[in-house]
Design a protein around this motif. Structure first.
Motif, PDB file in Angstrom:
ATOM      1  N   ARG A 103     -25.738   0.761 -26.775  1.00 35.34           N
ATOM      2  CA  ARG A 103     -27.182   0.719 -26.563  1.00 35.34           C
ATOM      3  C   ARG A 103     -27.510   0.369 -25.106  1.00 35.34           C
ATOM      4  NH1 ARG A 103     -28.180  -3.913 -30.724  1.00 35.34           N
ATOM      5  NH2 ARG A 103     -26.203  -4.450 -29.735  1.00 35.34           N
ATOM      6  N   PRO A 104     -28.523   0.982 -24.519  1.00 34.50           N
ATOM      7  CA  PRO A 104     -28.946   0.610 -23.158  1.00 34.50           C
ATOM      8  C   PRO A 104     -29.361  -0.865 -23.107  1.00 34.50           C
ATOM      9  CG  PRO A 104     -30.015   2.649 -23.845  1.00 34.50           C
ATOM     10  CD  PRO A 104     -29.327   2.090 -25.050  1.00 34.50           C
ATOM     11  N   HIS A 106     -27.805  -3.474 -23.512  1.00 32.46           N
ATOM     12  CA  HIS A 106     -27.021  -4.397 -24.327  1.00 32.46           C
ATOM     13  C   HIS A 106     -25.601  -4.518 -23.783  1.00 32.46           C
ATOM     14  CE1 HIS A 106     -29.405  -5.732 -27.750  1.00 32.46           C
ATOM     15  NE2 HIS A 106     -30.049  -4.588 -27.670  1.00 32.46           N
ATOM     16  N   ALA A 107     -24.870  -5.461 -24.353  1.00 31.73           N
ATOM     17  CA  ALA A 107     -23.505  -5.713 -23.906  1.00 31.73           C
ATOM     18  C   ALA A 107     -22.475  -4.869 -24.649  1.00 31.73           C
ATOM     19  CB  ALA A 107     -23.192  -7.199 -24.080  1.00 31.73           C
ATOM     20  N   ASP A 108     -22.928  -3.878 -25.411  1.00 28.32           N
ATOM     21  CA  ASP A 108     -22.000  -3.101 -26.241  1.00 28.32           C
ATOM     22  C   ASP A 108     -20.872  -2.479 -25.423  1.00 28.32           C
ATOM     23  OD1 ASP A 108     -23.923  -3.683 -28.104  1.00 28.32           O
ATOM     24  OD2 ASP A 108     -24.764  -1.654 -28.174  1.00 28.32           O
ATOM     25  N   TYR A 109     -21.302  -1.780 -24.370  1.00 29.37           N
ATOM     26  CA  TYR A 109     -20.327  -1.073 -23.544  1.00 29.37           C
ATOM     27  C   TYR A 109     -19.379  -2.052 -22.852  1.00 29.37           C
ATOM     28  CZ  TYR A 109     -18.458   1.587 -19.632  1.00 29.37           C
ATOM     29  OH  TYR A 109     -17.615   2.154 -18.716  1.00 29.37           O
ATOM     30  N   THR A 110     -19.935  -3.117 -22.318  1.00 30.48           N
ATOM     31  CA  THR A 110     -19.097  -4.035 -21.543  1.00 30.48           C
ATOM     32  C   THR A 110     -18.124  -4.811 -22.430  1.00 30.48           C
ATOM     33  OG1 THR A 110     -20.926  -5.653 -21.535  1.00 30.48           O
ATOM     34  CG2 THR A 110     -20.715  -4.220 -19.608  1.00 30.48           C
ATOM     35  N   PHE A 111     -18.534  -5.175 -23.649  1.00 26.71           N
ATOM     36  CA  PHE A 111     -17.592  -5.832 -24.569  1.00 26.71           C
ATOM     37  C   PHE A 111     -16.420  -4.900 -24.865  1.00 26.71           C
ATOM     38  CE2 PHE A 111     -18.777  -9.889 -26.813  1.00 26.71           C
ATOM     39  CZ  PHE A 111     -19.755 -10.267 -25.924  1.00 26.71           C
ATOM     40  N   ASP A 112     -16.719  -3.657 -25.152  1.00 27.60           N
ATOM     41  CA  ASP A 112     -15.637  -2.720 -25.447  1.00 27.60           C
ATOM     42  C   ASP A 112     -14.714  -2.551 -24.250  1.00 27.60           C
ATOM     43  OD1 ASP A 112     -16.363  -2.309 -28.059  1.00 27.60           O
ATOM     44  OD2 ASP A 112     -16.422  -0.129 -27.906  1.00 27.60           O
ATOM     45  N   GLN A 113     -15.293  -2.523 -23.066  1.00 25.45           N
ATOM     46  CA  GLN A 113     -14.481  -2.399 -21.859  1.00 25.45           C
ATOM     47  C   GLN A 113     -13.592  -3.621 -21.665  1.00 25.45           C
ATOM     48  OE1 GLN A 113     -14.195   0.063 -19.325  1.00 25.45           O
ATOM     49  NE2 GLN A 113     -15.042   1.306 -20.958  1.00 25.45           N
ATOM     50  N   LYS A 114     -14.121  -4.778 -21.978  1.00 25.49           N
ATOM     51  CA  LYS A 114     -13.363  -5.998 -21.733  1.00 25.49           C
ATOM     52  C   LYS A 114     -12.298  -6.228 -22.804  1.00 25.49           C
ATOM     53  CE  LYS A 114     -13.757 -10.881 -20.643  1.00 25.49           C
ATOM     54  NZ  LYS A 114     -13.433 -10.725 -19.222  1.00 25.49           N
ATOM     55  N   TYR A 115     -12.725  -6.113 -24.077  1.00 28.22           N
ATOM     56  CA  TYR A 115     -11.852  -6.558 -25.175  1.00 28.22           C
ATOM     57  C   TYR A 115     -11.207  -5.410 -25.951  1.00 28.22           C
ATOM     58  CZ  TYR A 115     -14.246 -11.021 -24.370  1.00 28.22           C
ATOM     59  OH  TYR A 115     -14.737 -12.168 -23.807  1.00 28.22           O
ATOM     60  N   GLY A 116     -11.628  -4.164 -25.672  1.00 30.36           N
ATOM     61  CA  GLY A 116     -11.026  -3.040 -26.383  1.00 30.36           C
ATOM     62  C   GLY A 116     -11.770  -2.680 -27.660  1.00 30.36           C
ATOM     63  N   PHE A 117     -12.506  -3.634 -28.210  1.00 29.68           N
ATOM     64  CA  PHE A 117     -13.362  -3.375 -29.373  1.00 29.68           C
ATOM     65  C   PHE A 117     -14.351  -4.526 -29.438  1.00 29.68           C
ATOM     66  CE2 PHE A 117     -12.097  -6.115 -33.103  1.00 29.68           C
ATOM     67  CZ  PHE A 117     -11.276  -6.963 -32.390  1.00 29.68           C
ATOM     68  N   GLY A 312     -22.030   7.348 -26.642  1.00 28.12           N
ATOM     69  CA  GLY A 312     -21.044   7.220 -27.714  1.00 28.12           C
ATOM     70  C   GLY A 312     -19.704   6.760 -27.161  1.00 28.12           C
ATOM     71  N   ARG A 313     -18.905   6.148 -28.013  1.00 27.73           N
ATOM     72  CA  ARG A 313     -17.570   5.715 -27.575  1.00 27.73           C
ATOM     73  C   ARG A 313     -16.754   6.907 -27.106  1.00 27.73           C
ATOM     74  NH1 ARG A 313     -14.786   0.862 -30.844  1.00 27.73           N
ATOM     75  NH2 ARG A 313     -13.526   1.098 -28.980  1.00 27.73           N
ATOM     76  N   ASP A 314     -17.126   8.083 -27.597  1.00 31.37           N
ATOM     77  CA  ASP A 314     -16.393   9.299 -27.235  1.00 31.37           C
ATOM     78  C   ASP A 314     -16.936   9.951 -25.969  1.00 31.37           C
ATOM     79  OD1 ASP A 314     -18.837  10.061 -28.167  1.00 31.37           O
ATOM     80  OD2 ASP A 314     -18.102  11.377 -29.748  1.00 31.37           O
ATOM     81  N   GLY A 315     -17.920   9.288 -25.317  1.00 37.16           N
ATOM     82  CA  GLY A 315     -18.408   9.821 -24.043  1.00 37.16           C
ATOM     83  C   GLY A 315     -19.590  10.765 -24.171  1.00 37.16           C
ATOM     84  N   THR A 316     -20.090  10.975 -25.390  1.00 37.84           N
ATOM     85  CA  THR A 316     -21.244  11.857 -25.587  1.00 37.84           C
ATOM     86  C   THR A 316     -22.534  11.057 -25.549  1.00 37.84           C
ATOM     87  OG1 THR A 316     -21.014  11.536 -27.948  1.00 37.84           O
ATOM     88  CG2 THR A 316     -19.956  13.485 -27.012  1.00 37.84           C
ATOM     89  N   ILE A 317     -23.634  11.702 -25.264  1.00 40.15           N
ATOM     90  CA  ILE A 317     -24.937  11.050 -25.185  1.00 40.15           C
ATOM     91  C   ILE A 317     -25.731  11.333 -26.466  1.00 40.15           C
ATOM     92  CG2 ILE A 317     -27.128  10.950 -23.893  1.00 40.15           C
ATOM     93  CD1 ILE A 317     -24.760   9.826 -22.338  1.00 40.15           C
ATOM     94  N   HIS A 318     -26.372  10.305 -26.987  1.00 44.73           N
ATOM     95  CA  HIS A 318     -27.133  10.423 -28.233  1.00 44.73           C
ATOM     96  C   HIS A 318     -28.517   9.829 -28.043  1.00 44.73           C
ATOM     97  CE1 HIS A 318     -23.383  11.097 -30.639  1.00 44.73           C
ATOM     98  NE2 HIS A 318     -22.881  10.553 -29.544  1.00 44.73           N
ATOM     99  N   ARG A 319     -29.526  10.497 -28.563  1.00 48.41           N
ATOM    100  CA  ARG A 319     -30.878   9.946 -28.512  1.00 48.41           C
ATOM    101  C   ARG A 319     -31.149   9.302 -29.862  1.00 48.41           C
ATOM    102  NH1 ARG A 319     -34.311   9.550 -24.626  1.00 48.41           N
ATOM    103  NH2 ARG A 319     -36.490   9.162 -25.208  1.00 48.41           N
ATOM    104  N   GLU A 320     -31.213   7.961 -29.892  1.00 45.64           N
ATOM    105  CA  GLU A 320     -31.316   7.250 -31.166  1.00 45.64           C
ATOM    106  C   GLU A 320     -32.303   6.087 -31.045  1.00 45.64           C
ATOM    107  OE1 GLU A 320     -29.494   7.579 -34.057  1.00 45.64           O
ATOM    108  OE2 GLU A 320     -27.867   8.962 -33.474  1.00 45.64           O
ATOM    109  N   CYS A 321     -32.725   5.615 -32.220  1.00 42.80           N
ATOM    110  CA  CYS A 321     -33.530   4.401 -32.275  1.00 42.80           C
ATOM    111  C   CYS A 321     -32.635   3.238 -32.689  1.00 42.80           C
ATOM    112  CB  CYS A 321     -34.637   4.538 -33.325  1.00 42.80           C
ATOM    113  SG  CYS A 321     -35.793   5.847 -32.927  1.00 42.80           S
ATOM    114  N   ILE A 322     -33.002   2.027 -32.250  1.00 43.05           N
ATOM    115  CA  ILE A 322     -32.301   0.828 -32.703  1.00 43.05           C
ATOM    116  C   ILE A 322     -33.052   0.252 -33.887  1.00 43.05           C
ATOM    117  CG2 ILE A 322     -31.591  -1.503 -32.077  1.00 43.05           C
ATOM    118  CD1 ILE A 322     -31.503  -0.594 -29.173  1.00 43.05           C
ATOM    119  N   HIS A 323     -32.388   0.200 -35.043  1.00 46.17           N
ATOM    120  CA  HIS A 323     -33.010  -0.467 -36.182  1.00 46.17           C
ATOM    121  C   HIS A 323     -32.658  -1.942 -36.148  1.00 46.17           C
ATOM    122  CE1 HIS A 323     -34.270   3.404 -37.592  1.00 46.17           C
ATOM    123  NE2 HIS A 323     -33.028   3.866 -37.429  1.00 46.17           N
TER     124      HIS A 323
END
Lengths: 378, 378, 378, 378
Positions: A103-104, A106-117, A312-323
C-alpha cells in the motif's frame, strides 16, 4: 538490535502486533518506591483507545492493562515492570486481500525488503497499536515525573489547514475537544474539515504541540545525547511524524540573532528569568529550567478508502481500495503518545543527570571513614 | 553517560574543547579492509575549517588530522580508529571577561547548572569546534558508504529570508558558492543579506538540506530506532539545529492522504517506482530505496557583537557585548557536519541490518556438517 | 561494535596497538568536579610499565600520559577526558618474520579469521600494551572511588606452583616485591622459579587476587548486570585470564550450605556483621558492604623462546622460535590492570545505583511547587 | 538500567518474580525467517522445571510457555518475540515469617540496602524462577545456532566431592541421570551424597561444564567484549555461580607456556588442527573454531532446613529455620540455564561478527551502479 528498546537507565522494551495476541512493554530501571497501580496506567491508555468517536477507528478494544511484575505492596520494587494488554477485536479477515500488495504510504514494501516477509494483518508491528506499549510505559514515567512536580501536556495545534488561535488557548478544553485542541472554535472548524475528508474518502494530517513544565535545569548532555536530540528521536519514532521542532523550530532560519536570543532579565520577584523562550527551554542540549516546547508534524493517515495504485509483490501495479477500519486523522489519539515519549525521555535524563557531579554522589553515599573488614554498612 | 558516544555497531566517541589541546574521535566498529588514509578525512575537515572567507570566523586553524590507530598497510584493521586534531590558535584571553556571565542563546547557564562550573573558554565542549570529531568520523563512514555506491550530499537551502530557487538547483555549484548554496543567484542575494547582518552587528539563521542516494531498502527498524528517528537525533544533536524534517516535513500536516501518499507506478524500464517521494525515502522507519531527503533548521549564531542582556553568576543583569571571533552564519560550514551525521547513521544501520534475516547469516557463515572436535575452520 | 567500549555511565573507549603511534582512552561520563591531573594517572601507568626488572620485557617505554581534554582549572568538567600515551620503542622489525605464521597461544590465527588480515607487529591490538588504556582510565575511576573512601588493592597470590602463605600476608610489601606478592618468602621462591623458567626458555602462569574495601552496600543489579557478573567480564577481558572467582570461588562446589553461608552476628560494637565472607562481599549480585574478594588466573605467556609448531597462513606447519622481547610472567605487571578493571566497574555501578530509589532522586532534585512559566531554576 | 537486559543485537529483556503473576522475556533482534513454535521452547523449560524428583523443589509448576508476539505463519518476523509463563503454585504464605529477616547466603539484605524494601515472597526477582526467562530466550538462540550446525551441551561434572570420571563420559546419559551427570557411576555416588545432605538438613554445591561445537572461528572481539569475557558475565550472572573458567581454567596459573600452548599440527586429513585445546576454543578473545569449553562453580543452595543465624531489619540476630520448598542441589536444574546463557552469547556474537569485514557487507548488499532517483531497489 531490532530497535524496540529505548532509554539508558529508565529503559523500555515494547512488543506486539496489531493482530497478534496482545501488546506490551517491559520497563527495566524504574526506581524503587514509586506508588503505582493499574489505574495509573489505564488512565492514559483510555485516552489513546480507539472507538472514541466517528473520527477514530471503530475497532472495539478495551485495552485493559495487567501489571505482571515489578510491583509489591503497591510500590515499584526496582525490578522490571511487565505490562500486558491483550488484543480482543482483531478481525484479521479484513487483511488477507492485501497480503500480496504494497500500500502507498505504508511500511508494507519496506518490511518485506528488510525481513523477507511480513505479518500483513493490520500493519503488524507497524500498526498504531504498537503505541500502546509506549503509552503504558509513559504513564509510569509520568508518575515518576509527578514526584518532582514535572508536568507534560500535549494537544493538537493544527488539523489540515485548521490551526488553533494562540490568543484563545484553553488547556482545560483539551480533553473536552473531540480532536484534543485547546480551542473550541478551532475544534468546530476541524470537525467540519474532517467530515469533509470522510465524505471524500480521504484523510488529514495534523500537528501536535507539547509543553513540559517544572523540568529542572541540567537535563541532557552537550553532544549526541542533547535533550532536544533525544526528544527528536523519541517523537520522530512515532509512526507518521515527519518533522520535529523545538521552541521556535523551522522559523529560526529566517531570524536574526538579535531576534532569536532569549535575553536574561529579572522578573517581578527580582529573580533572573529569560524574557522570552524561543529556545524552547533547552540551550546547548541541556534544559534551562524554563518550559520545554516541542512540536511534531503528522502526515495524513495513509489508509484511505479511495482507490490507489499499489505495488504487487510480483512487481505489477494494481488499483485497489484499502478496506479495514482506519482513523481519518490520528493526531487526536496521538496526543497521549507524544506525552508518553516526552515523559520517557525526561524520566531517563532525570536519572542520568544525577551522576553529573561529584557533589551529587556525596549526597547519596556516605564516605566510609575506616577499613571496616566485614562490617555491614547500614 | 555523558553523551559523547554515538552508534550501535559503527560507534564513535568524540572528545575535546574549543580551547583545550585538541579535538578527536575514536571509531570503534569500522569493518576491516576499508582503504583509508589521512587525505580521505582531511578533505572533509577542510570543508568545515574556519577562515574560509569573511562570513566565517577568522580563527586560524589548519585542522590537520592525525590517524593514531586502527590502520595497517593502508587499510582499516577492524580495531578502533583514533583521530586527533590539535588546536592551534586558541586565544583564550578573549574569553576571561565572560567567565562570570551567561550569554543569551549560549549553553553557559545550562552547563553551570548541570556541572557546577564550566570551561568558559570559547564555549568549551559546546563550541562549534566539537563538530571536528563528527566530521572526521563521518569521513570514514562516507568512505564505507562509497563501497556500496551510496552518496550523501548536503547544501544550504536558505539563509535568513533568502531561499534557493528549486528550478535552478545545480549541485556542482555547491562548493563554488561562498555559502554552499546550489544556486548562484540565491548565493548573491544571501551574501548581500549577510553583509547587512555584519553591518548591523547581527547574525542570521539558515536551513540545510541533505540527500542520500543509492541507500539500500531495508535500513532502519520499525519502532524506536526508525531510520528517520535516528537521523532526527543525529541532526538535532548538531548545535543550533531547532527543527528536523524528513521528506515533505512540516507541510504534511496540512495535506490529505491522497496528496501525501506516494503512489506506486512503473518507470520507462517497466520497473516499479514511486511516482513521488513525499516520504523522503523512508516508510515505517525503514528506507525504501528511493533518495533520503532531510532538512535541518539552524538558529542564528547567538554570538553577536551588539550589546545584550546577560545574566551574572550572582543573579545580576549586565548589558555587555560578546567579543571574540564568530561566524555571522554557520550553515555554510555546517553543511559538512550534516553530511557527516547522516553518513554515520547510514553506516551504522547498514551494518545493523545485515543481521535482519536468517538467509543473510547463511551468506556469511558456512554451516558445519560434522562435529569437528579440534579441527580449525578455514 | 568492536568491543573497545566499556561501562554504562562511566564509559571508556580505548584504542591503540603495540606498534602504532600510541595508545589511549576516552572517558565519557566522569562526574564533574573531580580533582585530576596527569600525576594521578602516571602513578598507575608507572606500575604497569615494562622494563622494571629482568622478569619483565626489556621494551623501553616511558609511557607518559597526556591529558588532552575534559579538565579545566584542575578539575573534571563532566565532558570526555581523552588520555594519550605515545609509543616510543616500537622496533617493529622484530616481527616481520612471523607475519605469515600463527603462533600457538596467540590471537594471530583468530584475528586473521575475523578480520581477514591483521597488524602482526607485536600483537597489534591484542598486545599487552592495550592495557595502558585500561590502567589510565582505571586511575581516574580510582580517584573517584577515593572520594568515598573506597580502596582497591590487587596482588599476586601465585606464580607457577609458588603460592603466598596466607598467614604471612603483608600488603605493605606488595610494591617492594619484584613480583608484587604480599609475602617476602613467597617472593624469593617465585623469583627462583622464574629464573628456572628463563633458563629453560619457558614462561609461567600465575594468579592475582583483588580486594575492594569500603564498597557501599547496594551496588550491582539482580539479573544480568550482577556486580560479580560485570566484574567477571571485566577481569576475563584482560588478556591471558582463563578463570575468574568471587569469594571462595571454585571451592564452593564441594561445600555444604551450612559451611558456605555467611552467618550474621554482632561485632564487638554490637553492630551486625557477617561472621565470614565466603560470598566475597556480593549476595544476589549486589554488594553487601563487606570487602569484595576477586581472583583471576592468568595463563603463562605464550611467547616463549623455545621452538614451537606454528601454522602458516598457507596451511603448512613450521617449527619456529618467537623472537622479540617478552615477559616470562605477566601477573606482576597485570596487578595494576586488575585494580583498574575493578575500579572501573565499581565507579560505573556507584553512579548507576544512584537512580535505584525514588528517595535518592529527591535528594538531588528539589520538587517545584508551582508552574513557573519562564522562571529559571537556580 | 536495572540490568535485566542482555545482548547487543540479539537482545533479551527478562522480567518476573517467584510469587508474582508470571515470568517472561522479550527477545528484540532475532533475525526474521527462523521457524519457531512453542514446542521448541517448552522442550528446554521442561528440563528446567521443578518437581522432577526428590532432589528438586516440590513446587508444582507446569511452566507452560505462551508466545505472545513476533511469530507469523510459523516463522520469526524480525520483531520482538514476547514469551510468557504464568506462575501457578505460588504459596506465598510460606514466606511471611521471614519478611523482617535477612537469611544468610540470600539476597535479602542486599535488596533492602539497594531498593529500600523488597518482595520477600520466595526470593522475588532473585529467585531461581528468574531463570525461566533466560531458558525461554536461550531456546530461541539455540534454534538459531542450529541453523549453522552449532550445538551447546552442558552437564554436571561435580556434586560436592563427587566428580565425574573423564574416562567414562557418556553424553547420551546426561538426560537419563537424575543429576544430569554424563556418567552413571558418578550419578549413583552423587545421589547417595545428596541423600545424606537431605538427611542432615543441608545442601550441596556443584560444577557444570559446557561444550559448544561447530562454533565458527572469528566470534568475539579483542578487548572488553572478548568472547570469553562475555561468556564469563553470562555464566556469573546465573544465581549461585562463584567461578567461571574457560578451557583449562584455574589450572593454567601453575603451568609453563610450553605446557599450556596448543601446538598447531595436521590431522589425518592433512588439515591444520590444534594438537590440544587448553585454550577452550578461544584465543585473544576470539573463537578459533575448536570446541568452546566452559566451567561454572555453583555454591550450595543457601536455603537449608537447619537453624541459622539471621539478621533482623532492626539489627537484632535471630536463630531461625527457613521453611518453604527448596532444592538440596541446583546444578541439575541449572544445566539448561548454562546452555541457555551460552547460546545467547553465541547467537549475539554470530550476528555482531557479520559486520567485521567489508567483504561480508558486499555479500549482503549489491552496490548500486547509478543514481536511481526514485527507483525502488529490488
Amino acid at each position: 538490535m531490532a530497535g524496540s528498546i529505548f532509554g539508558t537507565i529508565f529503559k523500555i522494551s515494547t512488543w506486539g502486533e496489531s493482530h497478534g495476541k496482545g501488546i506490551g512493554v517491559v520497563i527495566d530501571g524504574c526506581p524503587a518506591g514509586l506508588a503505582l497501580d493499574e489505574a495509573d496506567i489505564q488512565m492514559y491508555l483510555d485516552r489513546r483507545r480507539p472507538g472514541q468517536n466517528k473520527y477514530t477507528t471503530a475497532r472495539a478494544e478495551s485495552d485493559s492493562v495487567e501489571i505482571l511484575s515489578g510491583i509489591f505492596e503497591g510500590k515499584t520494587t526496582g525490578t522490571p515492570i511487565s505490562l500486558l494488554v491483550r488484543n480482543q477485536d482483531q478481525r484479521s479477515r479484513d487483511y488477507g486481500s492485501i497480503s500480496e500488495l504494497y500500500r502507498p504510504g505504508h511500511a508494507d514494501y519496506t518490511f518485506d525488503q528488510k525481513y523477507g516477509f511480513r505479518d500483513y494483518r493490520g500493519g503488524g508491528r507497524s500498526s498504531g497499536r504498537e503505541t500502546i506499549g509506549r503509552v503504558a510505559a509513559g504513564a509510569v514515567a509520568m508518575k515518576l515525573l509527578a514526584e518532582l512536580g514535572i508536568t507534560v501536556t500535549a494537544y493538537v495545534s493544527a488539523i489540515g489547514p485548521v490551526t488553533i488561535d494562540r490568543s484563545h488557548v484553553d488547556f482545560s478544553y483539551i480533553e473536552k475537544s473531540k480532536v484534543r485542541m485547546p480551542d473550541s472554535e478551532a475544534t468546530e472548524k476541524a470537525l467540519a474539515y474532517l467530515d469533509a475528508c470522510i465524505q471524500s474518502q480521504d484523510s488529514s494530517g495534523g500537528t501536535i504541540e507539547c509543553i513540559a513544565q517544572n523540568v529542572p535545569a541540567g537535563l541532557g548532555t552537550p553532544v549526541f545525547e542533547k535533550l532536544d536530540a533525544v526528544l527528536a528521536q523519541a517523537l520522530m519514532s512515532i509512526g507518521a511524524v515527519k518533522a520535529v521542532e523545538i521552541g521556535d523550530g523551522t522559523t529560526v532560519s529566517a531570524l536574526h540573532g538579535s531576534e532569536n536570543n532569549d535575553a536574561y532579565t529579572l522578573n517581578e520577584q527580582n529573580r533572573p528569568v529569560k524574557a522570552s523562550n524561543h529556545s524552547g527551554g533547552i540551550l546547548g542540549g541541556i534544559s534551562d529550567g524554563s518550559p520545554l516546547l516541542l512540536r511534531a508534524s503528522f502526515k495524513p493517515t495513509p489508509s484511505i478508502a479511495q482507490p490507489q495504485s499499489m505495488l504487487g509483490r510480483d512487481g505489477t501495479i494494481h488499483r485497489e481500495c484499502i478496506h479495514g477500519r482506519h482513523d481519518p486523522i490520528i493526531v487526536s489519539r496521538a496526543v497521549v503518545v507524544v506525552e508518553a515519549m516526552t515523559a520517557l525521555v525526561l524520566a531517563d535524563h532525570l536519572l542520568l543527570n544525577m551522576a553529573s557531579r561529584i557533589e551529587n554522589i556525596k549526597k547519596i553515599y556516605r564516605p566510609s571513614p575506616c577499613n571496616s573488614q566485614t562490617v555491614i554498612s547500614e
